[in-house]
Scaffold this active site. Sequence first.
Site, short mmCIF file in Angstrom:
data_model
loop_
_atom_site.label_atom_id
_atom_site.label_comp_id
_atom_site.label_asym_id
_atom_site.label_seq_id
_atom_site.Cartn_x
_atom_site.Cartn_y
_atom_site.Cartn_z
N LYS A 175 -9.14 45.82 -1.93
CA LYS A 175 -10.58 45.85 -2.21
C LYS A 175 -11.19 47.17 -1.76
O LYS A 175 -12.21 47.22 -1.10
CB LYS A 175 -11.27 44.69 -1.52
CG LYS A 175 -10.84 43.35 -2.09
CD LYS A 175 -11.56 42.23 -1.42
CE LYS A 175 -11.07 40.90 -1.97
NZ LYS A 175 -11.61 39.79 -1.23
N ILE A 233 -15.33 51.38 -0.20
CA ILE A 233 -15.22 49.93 -0.34
C ILE A 233 -15.72 49.49 -1.71
O ILE A 233 -16.60 50.11 -2.30
CB ILE A 233 -15.95 49.17 0.79
CG1 ILE A 233 -17.45 49.31 0.69
CG2 ILE A 233 -15.46 49.62 2.16
CD1 ILE A 233 -18.19 48.33 1.56
N CYS A 234 -15.15 48.43 -2.21
CA CYS A 234 -15.49 47.89 -3.52
C CYS A 234 -16.74 47.01 -3.39
O CYS A 234 -16.70 45.97 -2.74
CB CYS A 234 -14.33 47.08 -4.06
SG CYS A 234 -14.68 46.30 -5.63
N MET A 235 -17.83 47.46 -3.98
CA MET A 235 -19.07 46.67 -3.96
C MET A 235 -19.57 46.39 -5.37
O MET A 235 -20.65 45.86 -5.54
CB MET A 235 -20.15 47.41 -3.16
CG MET A 235 -19.82 47.63 -1.71
SD MET A 235 -21.22 48.11 -0.69
CE MET A 235 -21.88 49.52 -1.53
#
Length: 105
Positions: free
Chosen positions: A50, A57-59
């Site tokens: 992720k 970071i994956c948001m």
Amino acid sequence: PPMLRCARPQVWYFHNNLKYEFDLEFNLAVTYPQTSPELALPELDGKTVKMYRGGKICMTAHFEPLWARNVPHFGIAHALALGMGPWLAAEVPSLVDAKLIKPNA
């Protein structure tokens, strides 16, 4: 001449009564506040799926639609509280279980 010294921003998370601290990097796009900030934890780069290259970071799936609905009212604090906070809550326990991170002394 006097120098301006900035503390390196950090985020931290408590898991099983142990504190895990990470250096934080963030980038503001030219289109900010229409575009949410990019948040990165470089020391975790490659340790979880992720995350994008460079520790970003994956948001996209959860936080960016929320950001888009609340422009221009949201700011960096919202990105940390509503983007980074849930990400840490989801990822730190699995990283600890996989023994990929250790608590700070």
